[in-house]
Design a protein around this motif. Sequence first.
Motif, PDB file in Angstrom:
ATOM      1  N   UNK A 157       0.873  -1.174   0.000  1.00 33.11           N
ATOM      2  CA  UNK A 157       0.000   0.000   0.000  1.00 33.11           C
ATOM      3  C   UNK A 157       0.908   1.221   0.000  1.00 33.11           C
ATOM      4  N   UNK A 158       0.866   1.997  -1.070  1.00 32.54           N
ATOM      5  CA  UNK A 158       1.822   3.076  -1.270  1.00 32.54           C
ATOM      6  C   UNK A 158       1.259   4.413  -0.789  1.00 32.54           C
ATOM      7  N   UNK A 159       2.055   5.122  -0.004  1.00 32.17           N
ATOM      8  CA  UNK A 159       1.750   6.506   0.367  1.00 32.17           C
ATOM      9  C   UNK A 159       2.630   7.377  -0.521  1.00 32.17           C
ATOM     10  N   UNK A 160       2.017   8.125  -1.405  1.00 36.03           N
ATOM     11  CA  UNK A 160       2.748   8.813  -2.455  1.00 36.03           C
ATOM     12  C   UNK A 160       2.692  10.327  -2.298  1.00 36.03           C
ATOM     13  N   UNK A 161       3.666  11.005  -2.942  1.00 32.61           N
ATOM     14  CA  UNK A 161       3.494  12.431  -3.204  1.00 32.61           C
ATOM     15  C   UNK A 161       2.983  12.570  -4.640  1.00 32.61           C
ATOM     16  N   UNK A 188      -6.902  11.715  -4.678  1.00 34.76           N
ATOM     17  CA  UNK A 188      -6.721  11.492  -3.239  1.00 34.76           C
ATOM     18  C   UNK A 188      -6.243  10.077  -2.959  1.00 34.76           C
ATOM     19  N   UNK A 189      -6.942   9.106  -3.500  1.00 36.40           N
ATOM     20  CA  UNK A 189      -6.572   7.710  -3.353  1.00 36.40           C
ATOM     21  C   UNK A 189      -6.949   6.974  -4.612  1.00 36.40           C
ATOM     22  N   UNK A 190      -6.367   5.814  -4.823  1.00 40.82           N
ATOM     23  CA  UNK A 190      -6.631   5.096  -6.063  1.00 40.82           C
ATOM     24  C   UNK A 190      -6.396   3.611  -5.882  1.00 40.82           C
ATOM     25  N   UNK A 199       0.308  -7.443 -10.316  1.00 42.54           N
ATOM     26  CA  UNK A 199      -0.384  -7.146  -9.069  1.00 42.54           C
ATOM     27  C   UNK A 199      -1.188  -5.859  -9.197  1.00 42.54           C
ATOM     28  N   UNK A 200      -2.305  -5.825  -8.485  1.00 42.46           N
ATOM     29  CA  UNK A 200      -3.059  -4.575  -8.391  1.00 42.46           C
ATOM     30  C   UNK A 200      -2.327  -3.651  -7.422  1.00 42.46           C
ATOM     31  N   UNK A 201      -2.738  -2.393  -7.400  1.00 47.75           N
ATOM     32  CA  UNK A 201      -2.021  -1.416  -6.583  1.00 47.75           C
ATOM     33  C   UNK A 201      -3.015  -0.533  -5.836  1.00 47.75           C
ATOM     34  N   UNK A 229     -11.998   7.713   5.474  1.00 48.83           N
ATOM     35  CA  UNK A 229     -13.080   7.640   4.481  1.00 48.83           C
ATOM     36  C   UNK A 229     -12.523   7.282   3.107  1.00 48.83           C
ATOM     37  N   UNK A 230     -11.418   7.918   2.729  1.00 51.09           N
ATOM     38  CA  UNK A 230     -10.792   7.613   1.446  1.00 51.09           C
ATOM     39  C   UNK A 230     -10.332   6.163   1.428  1.00 51.09           C
ATOM     40  N   UNK A 231      -9.731   5.683   2.511  1.00 52.10           N
ATOM     41  CA  UNK A 231      -9.252   4.304   2.584  1.00 52.10           C
ATOM     42  C   UNK A 231     -10.404   3.321   2.401  1.00 52.10           C
TER      43      UNK A 231
END
Length: 318
Positions: free
Chosen positions: A72-76, A126-128, A141-143, A168-170
């Motif tokens: 699970x990636x936390x990105x900029x 925001x999230x994807x 793999x999915x991301x 909420x986004x998660x």
Amino acid sequence: MNLYRSVRTVAGASGPDAIDWESAADAARAGTDPGSLDLSEAERQGYARDVREARAAVRSVSGVDFEVPDAVEIQNRHHWIDANVETFERVMGTLEPHTDDFPGIARTINTGTMTILLAYLGRNVLGQYDPLLLADSPDADHALYFVHPNICAAADALEVDRERFRRWIAFHEVTHAAEFGAAPWLSTHLEDRMEDGIATLSTGRFDREAFRDLDAAMTVVEGYAELLMDHAFDDEYADLRRKLDERRQGRGPLQRTFRRLLGLGLKQRQYERGKHFFERVVAVRDLETASLVWEGPAYLPTHDELDSPGLWLRRVDR
């Protein structure tokens, strides 16, 4: 952020294809502030906890045994651009064989358009949950991504608690993971419809039926996600949705026009139409009946059935 470098990179677009993808990505990054990834340990643990608890809650209400991606990636914002330029290239690649002799000025315009698209989305996503459509390997793999600077900026602009907004986004993105877990055939179905539509565009024709089928499938994906959210999220979220919609509607005319050109208004319509369909199905039957949409492509509602759920129920309800 370096706008001069961004413009210079687009102007220097080269290569044999319709879009210079490397230049588009470089220019998008140059024109976009990456945002901070200076997370506290509590914030890092918060993302992991939100995804873990969302998976458990969605599993419980849906009855679907699914997994979220291992990473699970936390990105900029720059990370998001890099991750998604490959997706755009895969999707648009079906057009490339028809553009062997592409004029330089047209390539520059196309590259500039893609730069604007990547930069705009990089500043707003925001999230994807990414099922990696049209990936080279069928076993790819999915991301699952979270664009931390955008989540923080949106929460602050909406004047809502960051942790609640992030959760909420998660939950929303994990509901998409549940959909693809419930329907292993869904990725292939979307890929086929997408390829059919783009392939006809490349020959100057428009396959209306392929795009109608794709729109119907995406309406189901968005609507079912909201149905699961209603049952799985452990807090009220109507105010979050309302504030986010109001913020989008309250933007200037140029931004609203750009959202329409990007199809983001279509996504909003899909969400509303899909949510209405599933609310009516559950009101007449139950969540288990609504989940029949994932039995196979034949169980997806048609465009007419999306507006008349009774027609769909009479066709598929056992």
